[in-house]
Design an enzyme around this catalytic site. Structure first.
Site, short mmCIF file in Angstrom:
data_model
loop_
_atom_site.label_atom_id
_atom_site.label_comp_id
_atom_site.label_asym_id
_atom_site.label_seq_id
_atom_site.Cartn_x
_atom_site.Cartn_y
_atom_site.Cartn_z
N THR A 13 -28.70 3.48 1.90
CA THR A 13 -27.58 2.61 1.51
C THR A 13 -27.85 1.16 1.93
O THR A 13 -27.72 0.23 1.13
CB THR A 13 -26.28 3.09 2.20
OG1 THR A 13 -26.09 4.46 1.88
CG2 THR A 13 -25.08 2.30 1.75
N LYS A 45 -39.49 7.25 2.92
CA LYS A 45 -39.85 8.53 3.53
C LYS A 45 -40.39 9.48 2.47
O LYS A 45 -41.37 10.16 2.65
CB LYS A 45 -38.58 9.13 4.14
CG LYS A 45 -38.73 9.56 5.57
CD LYS A 45 -37.47 10.27 5.97
CE LYS A 45 -37.36 10.43 7.46
NZ LYS A 45 -36.03 10.86 7.83
N LYS A 104 -27.94 0.45 15.37
CA LYS A 104 -27.14 0.30 16.59
C LYS A 104 -27.70 1.08 17.77
O LYS A 104 -27.82 0.56 18.87
CB LYS A 104 -25.71 0.85 16.38
CG LYS A 104 -24.88 0.19 15.38
CD LYS A 104 -24.97 0.56 13.95
CE LYS A 104 -25.16 1.93 13.41
NZ LYS A 104 -24.20 2.35 12.44
N GLU A 128 -26.96 -8.94 13.65
CA GLU A 128 -25.54 -9.02 13.24
C GLU A 128 -25.06 -7.69 12.64
O GLU A 128 -23.92 -7.27 12.86
CB GLU A 128 -25.39 -10.15 12.21
CG GLU A 128 -23.98 -10.45 11.78
CD GLU A 128 -23.12 -11.03 12.90
OE1 GLU A 128 -23.29 -12.20 13.23
OE2 GLU A 128 -22.26 -10.29 13.43
N VAL A 131 -23.27 -4.43 14.55
CA VAL A 131 -21.87 -4.31 14.99
C VAL A 131 -20.90 -4.76 13.90
O VAL A 131 -21.03 -5.88 13.37
CB VAL A 131 -21.62 -5.19 16.25
CG1 VAL A 131 -20.18 -5.02 16.75
CG2 VAL A 131 -22.58 -4.84 17.37
N GLY A 133 -20.29 -4.05 10.72
CA GLY A 133 -20.66 -4.24 9.31
C GLY A 133 -20.73 -5.69 8.90
O GLY A 133 -21.54 -6.46 9.43
N ASP A 200 -21.32 6.13 17.88
CA ASP A 200 -21.66 4.92 17.12
C ASP A 200 -20.87 3.72 17.68
O ASP A 200 -21.44 2.66 17.95
CB ASP A 200 -21.31 5.16 15.64
CG ASP A 200 -21.56 3.94 14.78
OD1 ASP A 200 -22.74 3.68 14.46
OD2 ASP A 200 -20.58 3.25 14.43
N LYS A 204 -22.25 0.20 19.66
CA LYS A 204 -21.81 -1.14 19.24
C LYS A 204 -21.12 -1.87 20.40
O LYS A 204 -21.28 -3.08 20.58
CB LYS A 204 -20.86 -1.03 18.04
CG LYS A 204 -21.56 -0.53 16.78
CD LYS A 204 -20.55 -0.12 15.72
CE LYS A 204 -21.24 0.26 14.41
NZ LYS A 204 -20.34 0.90 13.46
N1 HSE Z 1 -21.31 4.72 10.30
C1 HSE Z 1 -21.01 3.38 10.63
C2 HSE Z 1 -19.50 3.18 10.53
C3 HSE Z 1 -21.73 2.45 9.70
O1 HSE Z 1 -18.83 4.02 9.92
O2 HSE Z 1 -18.97 2.22 11.08
C4 HSE Z 1 -21.65 1.01 10.06
O3 HSE Z 1 -22.21 0.73 11.31
#
Ligand code: HSE
Length: 410
Positions: A13, A45, A104, A128, A131, A133, A200, A204
């Site tokens: 993505t 890949k 991250k 950038e 953290v 998006g 996640d 961040k």
């Molecule tokens: N999986 C992460 C989220 C993607 O949902 O925030 C963006 O860092």
């Protein structure tokens, strides 16, 4: 005209979003940099997969092929996992390339090492996209930190969790349905456990802490919880009280220590995060001169993330490597008491709660669900005695539904 040659590691993505944005915004990039930006290679890949990539671009499964390109100026990394990513980026820096990462987990673990190595090799690191998006929070903090002292940072940092909580509340979707939709939209991590269990957001938070305070808390001391214990029933109960569940990271300085938590909380209509819905992220920065600033925007997805990376591309070309800003301690007099001060909580999983000297029952809102005022240590004590108890702080002000007065959480 000279050319800037870019390699993109990964074509999921994020990688694809960066590739397409370099094509769609070629004119703006040239105008900004005075040089044409060209994608020279893409590291993939699986060779069998169909991809819409120009024939002039080297498509390879071998990082060594990328490194041996005759000209390579910037390496954009959009793959998952700490390794081999970290090793690839070290090699790219040693070859004299600027690097830009969206990873991250890798950057939380190895960011300092990469920044130090980049400084030695006179190249820059853009992160950038690690953290929040598309929200330019790293650049904003860098700018704010010149003179302001940051005291506290709060954020909704995981788009997938916020999306799931919104879908469950607004569309009455189950947790599983909402997660599947987040995956289909390209918001979730390859392993969505990272999103829904708070890992996640934790990574961040550590990256933000380093930017805002120049250091991180001891990782083992950070309370991290995800959203998996939040049921549709609890979301509905909260709604009747004018409250919404949000997954919130909070970092503050406590004397000489940095304290952080990453966990669900409830917010009322007055809180800046109440209307942060779907895949949106938000960051609220409190600093001594400016006061509170809230940034809000898309926290995940192809183009929001590509936006952060493409702006970093200009940043790394235009800014020589600089030592990271280190913020000085803010006024901590009020923060110091945290942990002992009383806060407002929604607790669920007890047939009754007796008011005592340490716990005040404010409302019985639904079966086994109460609003109480208590110090965190007393709620934790209660949870030790009642294994089924779940508890969430209510941030900001809370006005009891059955009482006209407003109670302010300290
Ligand atoms: N999986 C992460 C989220 C993607 O949902 O925030 C963006 O860092």
């Amino acid at each position: 005209m000279t050319v800037i040659k870019v390699a993109i590691l990964g074509f999921g993505t994020v990688g694809e979003g960066v590739y397409r944005t370099i094509q769609s915004h070629a004119e703006e990039l040239t105008a900004s940099l005075g040089k044409k930006v060209e994608v020279a290679a893409v590291l993939i890949k699986n060779k069998q997969k169909e991809r819409n990539i120009s024939e002039d671009v080297l498509i390879t499964t071998e990082f060594a092929d990328v490194l041996s390109l005759p000209q390579l100026d910037i390496v954009v990394e959009a793959i998952v996992d700490k390794e081999p990513t970290f090793s690839f980026l070290k090699k790219a820096i040693e070859r004299g390339c600027h690097i830009i990462t969206a990873n991250k987990e890798m950057f939380a673990h190895h960011g300092k090492e990469l920044l130090d190595l980049a400084e030695k090799n006179n190249v820059s690191v853009g992160f950038e996209a690690t953290v929040a998006g598309g929200i330019p929070v790293i650049q904003t903090l860098r700018q704010l930190l010149n003179i302001n002292r940051v005291q506290k940072v709060q954020g909704i940092l995981n788009g997938t969790s916020n999306f799931i909580l919104t879908e469950m509340r607004e569309k009455k979707q189950s947790f599983a349905q909402a997660l599947q939709l987040a995956q289909e939209n390209g918001f979730a991590e390859a392993d969505p456990t990272n999103d829904v269990e708070g890992f996640d957001a934790f990574y961040k938070t550590m990256i933000l802490s380093r930017i805002a305070f120049g250091e991180e808390p001891n990782w083992r001391d950070v309370e991290r919880k995800g959203i998996t214990a939040i049921t549709s029933e609890l979301i509905e109960t909260a709604e009747t009280l004018g409250l919404r569940f949000k997954h919130i990271a909070c970092i503050s300085r406590l004397g000489n220590q940095i304290k952080a938590t990453v966990k669900p909380a409830l917010v009322g209509t007055e809180h800046p995060f109440y209307h942060v819905e779907g895949v949106q992220n938000a960051i609220n920065v409190h600093s001594d001169i400016v006061g509170a600033i809230t940034l809000q925007g898309p926290g995940a997805g192809m183009f929001p993330t590509a936006s952060a990376i493409i702006e970093d591309l200009v940043y790394v070309c235009q800014n020589p490597p600089a030592k990271r800003s280190v913020s000085s301690a803010g006024d901590t007099a009020t923060i110091l008491k945290k942990g002992q001060i009383k806060e407002i909580w929604l607790v669920h999983g007890l047939s009754n709660i007796q008011t005592s000297s340490s716990i005040t029952k404010i409302e019985h809102v639904a079966e086994e669900t109460f609003i109480i005022m208590a110090a965190k240590k007393d709620v934790e004590q209660l949870a030790k005695l009642e294994a089924a108890l779940v508890y969430y702080p209510i941030l900001g002000e809370y006005a009891p539904v059955h009482q006209p007065t407003t109670i302010t959480a300290l």
